[in-house]
Design an enzyme around this catalytic site. Structure first.
Site, PDB file in Angstrom:
ATOM      1  N   SER A 104     -15.561 -90.096 -25.128  1.00  0.00           N
ATOM      2  CA  SER A 104     -15.873 -89.135 -24.071  1.00  0.00           C
ATOM      3  C   SER A 104     -16.147 -87.744 -24.639  1.00  0.00           C
ATOM      4  CB  SER A 104     -14.691 -89.053 -23.096  1.00  0.00           C
ATOM      5  OG  SER A 104     -14.837 -87.957 -22.208  1.00  0.00           O
ATOM      6  N   TYR A 127     -21.574 -85.475 -21.137  1.00  0.00           N
ATOM      7  CA  TYR A 127     -21.770 -84.760 -19.880  1.00  0.00           C
ATOM      8  C   TYR A 127     -22.678 -83.594 -20.198  1.00  0.00           C
ATOM      9  CZ  TYR A 127     -18.179 -87.246 -17.214  1.00  0.00           C
ATOM     10  OH  TYR A 127     -17.477 -88.202 -16.535  1.00  0.00           O
ATOM     11  N   THR A 153     -24.004 -89.677 -18.996  1.00  0.00           N
ATOM     12  CA  THR A 153     -23.433 -90.044 -17.688  1.00  0.00           C
ATOM     13  C   THR A 153     -24.174 -89.293 -16.596  1.00  0.00           C
ATOM     14  OG1 THR A 153     -21.301 -90.499 -18.688  1.00  0.00           O
ATOM     15  CG2 THR A 153     -21.314 -90.086 -16.318  1.00  0.00           C
ATOM     16  N   LYS A 220     -25.871 -93.915 -18.210  1.00  0.00           N
ATOM     17  CA  LYS A 220     -24.698 -94.554 -17.608  1.00  0.00           C
ATOM     18  C   LYS A 220     -24.520 -94.090 -16.171  1.00  0.00           C
ATOM     19  CE  LYS A 220     -19.617 -94.902 -18.159  1.00  0.00           C
ATOM     20  NZ  LYS A 220     -18.928 -93.946 -17.292  1.00  0.00           N
ATOM     21  N   HIS A 244     -18.717 -95.649 -12.292  1.00  0.00           N
ATOM     22  CA  HIS A 244     -17.693 -94.771 -12.853  1.00  0.00           C
ATOM     23  C   HIS A 244     -16.294 -95.277 -12.463  1.00  0.00           C
ATOM     24  CE1 HIS A 244     -17.692 -90.531 -14.647  1.00  0.00           C
ATOM     25  NE2 HIS A 244     -16.401 -90.753 -14.511  1.00  0.00           N
TER      26      HIS A 244
END
Ligand SMILES: Cc1cc2nc3c(=O)[nH]c(=O)nc-3n(C[C@H](O)[C@H](O)[C@H](O)COP(=O)(O)O)c2cc1C
Ligand SMILES: O=C(O)C(=O)c1ccccc1
Length: 354
Positions: A104, A127, A153, A220, A244
């Site tokens: 992440s 992100y 994402t 994603k 998610h």
């Protein structure tokens, strides 16, 4: 064999209540959280007999790399909230099971330390922040550490409204911080996302990414065939069918229910991965039959990490991989490419024709 369910129960015993709610919870009434698991529960497999299958092969090839089993660890923020070693522990556990780790943007350990803990090049989940210089810095740091793939994402213009966290006034535990971002106030993920995430992204973000990095980019959070088509047009190297883990749109479909439509639209042009509710090896085979090249496992990995650290992560992933092989031999499926939609009973045909 330590199953996802057993690790969930073990983690429940040891985890702080608010942290537990943060992990388990989802958006709104948690319909999408439940839908993911229920969709897999509803699957029945049609075994074929006397196929001469022998010992099945779970091997696959994703973006030019060989995987022992079609299973990776889903990107999840802050593994340091569950184990002092954080993502370093997760990476070494996943490595022992032969599974790549998607790290992440909000990892609690430095990318270089995570990469050093595994023989399998990690992937970076991205992100895209309003401040593109920060986003760019995150990518460059991961690239320098040897990460091989970007996972953008796209279902998170901001975090979904998680009612458990609202009730609990959730704040991250002291000392839990993103190790690869400039200093800031990250204590409330929801508040931070409202100020830092870019809610105005469109498909041109892929052009920008390709202008700053040569790494392949997976998208994603795709739940519609139209978006899989647009992702390929925009230059994505693959799509991840994901809601998610039910943490964003409460009324999102179960990922398994939209997989066939998306796989049909993609039609082999790029890899299709799926996450959400994968708990058993039989779930992995059902997803493969309906068109997934690989799956990602989320919450169960954090449960195993909280309960037994790195060893727990390895044992969980090995157990799921062994169950996959068991399910293949019992259904007469010699290889993952032999897993076809006919293996799954139900009305899981493509619902949208493009
Ligand atoms: C605690 C937690 C943190 C997460 N953090 C991220 C994240 O940082 N980036 C991301 O793309 N997805 C994140 N996710 C979503 C997962 O990548 C994944 O889509 C989801 O958990 C899969 O469903 P499962 O938990 O049912 O296996 C997170 C999920 C959880 C449970
Ligand atoms: O909770 C999440 O799903 C998530 O994606 C996230 C993002 C940033 C910080 C913490 C969690």
């Amino acid at each position: 064999m330590p199953t996802a369910l057993a690790y969930q129960a073990a983690a429940h015993e040891v985890m702080d209540r608010h942290l537990w709610d943060f992990v388990e919870g989802g958006a709104g009434d948690e319909r999408a959280v439940l839908a993911n698991v229920h969709a897999f529960d509803a699957v029945r497999l049609r075994p074929r007999v006397l196929t001469g299958c022998g010992e099945p092969s779970t091997k696959t090839r994703i973006l030019g790399r060989h995987w022992r089993t079609p299973i990776a660890v889903a990107p999840m923020a802050y593994h340091t909230a569950f184990d002092d070693g954080g993502e370093v522990s997760t990476a070494s556990g996943a490595d022992r099971a032969g599974c790549p780790l998607v790290v992440s943007t909000f990892a609690g350990r430095r990318f270089a330390d995570i990469a050093a803990a595994t023989t399998i090049a990690p992937w970076l989940q991205l992100y895209c922040f309003k401040d593109r210089s920060v986003t760019r810095h995150v990518i460059e740091t991961a690239e320098a550490a040897g990460f091989e793939v970007l996972v953008l994402t796209v279902d998170t213009p901001r975090l979904g409204r998680r009612l458990r966290d609202e009730r609990n006034g959730f704040r991250l535990p002291d000392g839990v911080l993103p190790a690869n971002l400039p200093p800031g106030d990250f204590s409330s993920p929801s508040e931070h996302s409202r100020t830092a995430f870019d809610p105005g992204l469109d498909w041109t973000v892929l052009d920008w990414l390709r202008s700053i990095t040569a790494l392949p980019v997976l998208v994603k959070g795709v739940l519609a065939a139209e978006d899989a088509e647009l992702a390929i047009k925009a230059g994505a190297a693959g799509v991840i069918v994901s809601n998610h883990g039910g943490r964003q749109l409460d009324r999102a479909p179960a990922t398994l229910d939209v997989l066939a439509e998306i796989a049909a639209a993609v039609d082999g042009r790029c890899p299709v991965l799926l996450d959400g509710g994968v708990r058993r090896g039989s779930d992995v085979l059902a997803a493969a039959a309906l068109g997934a090249d690989a799956v990602l496992i989320g919450r169960p990995v954090l449960h195993a990490l909280a309960a037994e650290g790195s060893e727990g992560v390895a044992r969980l992933l090995v157990a799921v991989a062994e169950e996959l092989a068991d399910t293949m031999v019992l259904t007469g499926t010699a290889s993952l490419s032999d897993a076809r939609p006919e293996l799954v009973i139900g009305r899981r045909q493509p619902t949208v024709e493009l």
